[in-house]
Scaffold this active site. Structure first.
Site, PDB file in Angstrom:
ATOM      1  N   ALA B 115       0.789  -1.233   0.000  1.00 45.20           N
ATOM      2  CA  ALA B 115       0.000   0.000   0.000  1.00 45.20           C
ATOM      3  C   ALA B 115       0.821   1.282   0.000  1.00 45.20           C
ATOM      4  O   ALA B 115       0.394   2.282  -0.580  1.00 45.20           O
ATOM      5  CB  ALA B 115      -0.932  -0.006   1.205  1.00 45.20           C
ATOM      6  N   PRO B 117       3.365   4.365  -0.693  1.00 40.67           N
ATOM      7  CA  PRO B 117       3.027   5.431   0.272  1.00 40.67           C
ATOM      8  C   PRO B 117       1.565   5.861   0.294  1.00 40.67           C
ATOM      9  O   PRO B 117       1.223   6.752   1.046  1.00 40.67           O
ATOM     10  CB  PRO B 117       3.918   6.589  -0.195  1.00 40.67           C
ATOM     11  CG  PRO B 117       4.034   6.395  -1.665  1.00 40.67           C
ATOM     12  CD  PRO B 117       4.036   4.901  -1.889  1.00 40.67           C
ATOM     13  N   GLY B 118       0.694   5.241  -0.535  1.00 35.43           N
ATOM     14  CA  GLY B 118      -0.722   5.447  -0.266  1.00 35.43           C
ATOM     15  C   GLY B 118      -1.549   6.127  -1.348  1.00 35.43           C
ATOM     16  O   GLY B 118      -2.725   6.405  -1.127  1.00 35.43           O
ATOM     17  N   LYS B 120      -2.775   4.871  -4.102  1.00 38.21           N
ATOM     18  CA  LYS B 120      -3.885   4.001  -4.500  1.00 38.21           C
ATOM     19  C   LYS B 120      -4.773   3.665  -3.296  1.00 38.21           C
ATOM     20  O   LYS B 120      -5.983   3.494  -3.442  1.00 38.21           O
ATOM     21  CB  LYS B 120      -3.350   2.736  -5.162  1.00 38.21           C
ATOM     22  CG  LYS B 120      -2.563   3.051  -6.438  1.00 38.21           C
ATOM     23  CD  LYS B 120      -1.917   1.845  -7.072  1.00 38.21           C
ATOM     24  CE  LYS B 120      -0.940   2.242  -8.181  1.00 38.21           C
ATOM     25  NZ  LYS B 120       0.341   2.797  -7.652  1.00 38.21           N
ATOM     26  N   ASP B 165       4.969  -9.002   5.640  1.00 38.27           N
ATOM     27  CA  ASP B 165       5.346  -9.427   4.302  1.00 38.27           C
ATOM     28  C   ASP B 165       4.065  -9.925   3.629  1.00 38.27           C
ATOM     29  O   ASP B 165       3.437 -10.872   4.106  1.00 38.27           O
ATOM     30  CB  ASP B 165       6.379 -10.558   4.407  1.00 38.27           C
ATOM     31  CG  ASP B 165       6.880 -11.002   3.026  1.00 38.27           C
ATOM     32  OD1 ASP B 165       6.089 -10.977   2.055  1.00 38.27           O
ATOM     33  OD2 ASP B 165       8.050 -11.381   2.941  1.00 38.27           O
ATOM     34  N   CYS B 240       4.426  -0.935 -12.693  1.00 37.41           N
ATOM     35  CA  CYS B 240       4.827   0.176 -13.556  1.00 37.41           C
ATOM     36  C   CYS B 240       6.093  -0.236 -14.310  1.00 37.41           C
ATOM     37  O   CYS B 240       7.017   0.549 -14.475  1.00 37.41           O
ATOM     38  CB  CYS B 240       5.014   1.454 -12.768  1.00 37.41           C
ATOM     39  SG  CYS B 240       6.034   1.314 -11.305  1.00 37.41           S
TER      40      CYS B 240
END
Lengths: 184, 312
Positions: B115, B117-118, B120, B165, B240
């Site tokens: 997640a 740094p946030g 999405k 993890d 990406c």
């Protein structure tokens, strides 16, 4: 770590033996259901927002309130089995440790728009709001309540909360945490 | 043609056989991207953000495929009231695609295993109308700190943040009966060539060994994500990178080892199907249902996105 962050222990807090600083415990519904002394209750939290800021209790339908660290209350838009050991849930919301309860910047920015009281919600000019955001204290001619105010300014077509101000002795003291201050 | 890209190995050259117009691809990768913000609809509407920007004298361009994205020709919006109020989040426009493909609904149980740094996570929370359960996980405490700070500024209140993890993620804290999720967004760590336009150093440390190592991690994360999703539920896999080893090969592995199918989906951007052949390897033909987004087609970053349905 922002001043609003709820972990880190808080050296001045003397947690009761039953308060577990590493986990989240759901607040009891009422004082009768309380098993940790000094712990806030859901009823008390809802009353606080209603009595002080005029927030309709229905705003909290669907929310649960949790304590992690003595006096540090979090709001979560859902429910989980209590207690739960996670890094964070919902948002930091309210400090109930001191004599006067204090909403967090996150809570005021998110829920302050529901505030309807006119003696604890103050609208600043853009120039004063910028000084407030920068962390500056300022003289203020205000005949509303003393204590923690919701500070707003007009932005994007509506009054938008910036943060929490402490009004005492004719002075509005910015409570914006250091990590959230900006010079705009 | 790739001046300004720190790419001693000419990593982009390995993908020339996959693209339709090598020169346009090369040129687009070398061209910087404007700053983009996504409107955080937990706190404001696109109209309110545009009005706020106009009050502040911040110029913006609209993005034709999404009303909630604004390009800022003058750069970073970090010093603006819109940012202070949590009305906007700096997010490259193509990175807004996977949460839209996942399409979570208010009240659902959604998992975001990688997640931080946030960007999405906060987008998912907004799509869920800040209701339901959104579990945001990451393995690194420093990145989790950034995630928390971003979620707080955006006023996200339906998120639970965990540190583990993702390959070994446990459902135990979230329900007494370990109820699975409705949807999972598997936006895995990757070799990031698609971000070259934002970060010209993205390829400086690129190695084929890293690609193969990270592909193993990606397979493990996707496998666990499928396990914790209920039958009929949706998993979106995104990266990406252009590397088939991290994209179609990971999907091929999941199709062969986990209870899932790949499904077709529409994108508002021009895209290309997944590739079934790469360096002597062949993948399950179903990987064509994944979508590759190349920089030269929409003038964006590069992206890969696949939608999976979990089967019984």
């Amino acid at each position: 770590m922002s001043d609003d962050a709820a972990d880190g222990g808080g050296g001045a807090d003397d947690a009761s033996a039953e308060n577990q600083p590493h986990r989240f415990d759901r607040l009891p519904a009422t004082a009768e259901e309380r098993d940790v002394p000094e712990r806030a209750t859901r009823e008390g939290v809802v009353e606080f927002w209603h009595d002080r800021y005029g927030v309709d209790p229905s705003v909290w339908d669907g929310y649960t309130f949790w304590e992690k660290g003595a006096g540090k209350v979090w709001a979560f838009a859902g429910d989980l089995p209590s207690p739960v050991e996670v890094e964070a849930m919902g948002m930091t919301f309210l400090r109930t440790g001191g004599e006067h309860w204090k909403p967090t910047t996150d809570a005021v920015q998110r829920f302050g728009r529901h505030a309807t009281a006119d003696d604890t919600v103050i609208d600043l000019s853009r120039e004063r709001a910028a000084r407030f955001l920068a962390g500056e204290d300022q003289e203020l001619d205000w005949d509303g309540d003393w204590g923690y105010l919701i500070v707003r300014h007009e932005y994007g077509g509506r009054p938008e909360p910036v943060g929490v101000g402490l009004f005492v002795h004719g002075e509005l003291r910015s409570q914006v945490p250091k990590g959230r201050r900006r010079e705009l | 043609m790739t001046d300004g890209i720190d790419d001693p190995e000419d990593v982009l050259g390995r993908y020339e056989g996959l693209v339709d117009d090598v020169e346009a691809f090369r040129e687009a990768c070398a061209r910087p991207l404007p700053a983009v913000v996504r409107v955080n609809e937990i706190k404001a509407t696109p109209d309110e953000v545009r009005a706020g920007f106009e009050e502040e004298g911040i110029s913006y361009d609209t993005v034709d495929w999404h009303d909630g994205l604004l390009r800022l020709p003058d750069g970073d919006p970090g010093h603006s009231w819109a940012y202070v109020h949590g009305w906007v989040y700096g997010q490259e426009e193509v990175s807004a695609v996977p949460a839209l493909v996942l399409d979570p609904e208010p009240g659902e149980r959604v998992f975001d295993p990688c997640a931080a740094p946030g960007s999405k996570t906060t987008q998912l929370a907004a799509l869920m109308n800040d209701t339901g359960l959104l579990v945001a996980n990451d393995s690194n405490l420093g990145r989790l700190s950034a995630l928390r700070s971003n979620a707080e500024r955006c006023g996200v209140s339906n998120v639970v943040v965990t540190k583990s993890d993702a390959r070994n993620f446990s459902l135990k804290p979230f329900s007494d009966d370990e109820e699975p999720f409705d949807r999972v967004l598997v936006d895995v760590p990757c070799s990031c060539e698609g971000t070259i336009r934002k970060n010209p150093d993205a390829l400086a440390d690129w190695t084929e060994d890293h690609v193969h190592g990270v592909a193993g991690v990606q397979k493990g994360i996707l496998e666990r994500a499928i396990e914790v999703t209920k039958p009929g539920g949706t998993v979106v896999y995104s990266t990406c990178t252009f590397a088939p080893e991290e994209n179609e090969a990971v999907l091929d592995h999941a199709l062969g080892n986990s209870a899932c199918d790949l499904v077709e989906f529409d994108l508002p951007l021009e895209s290309r199907p997944g590739v079934t052949q790469w360096q002597g390897e062949s993948y399950d033909p179903a990987v064509e249902r994944a979508r590759r987004i190349y920089p030269h087609h929409n003038d964006t970053g590069g992206f890969f996105c696949a939608k999976l349905e979990v089967t019984a």
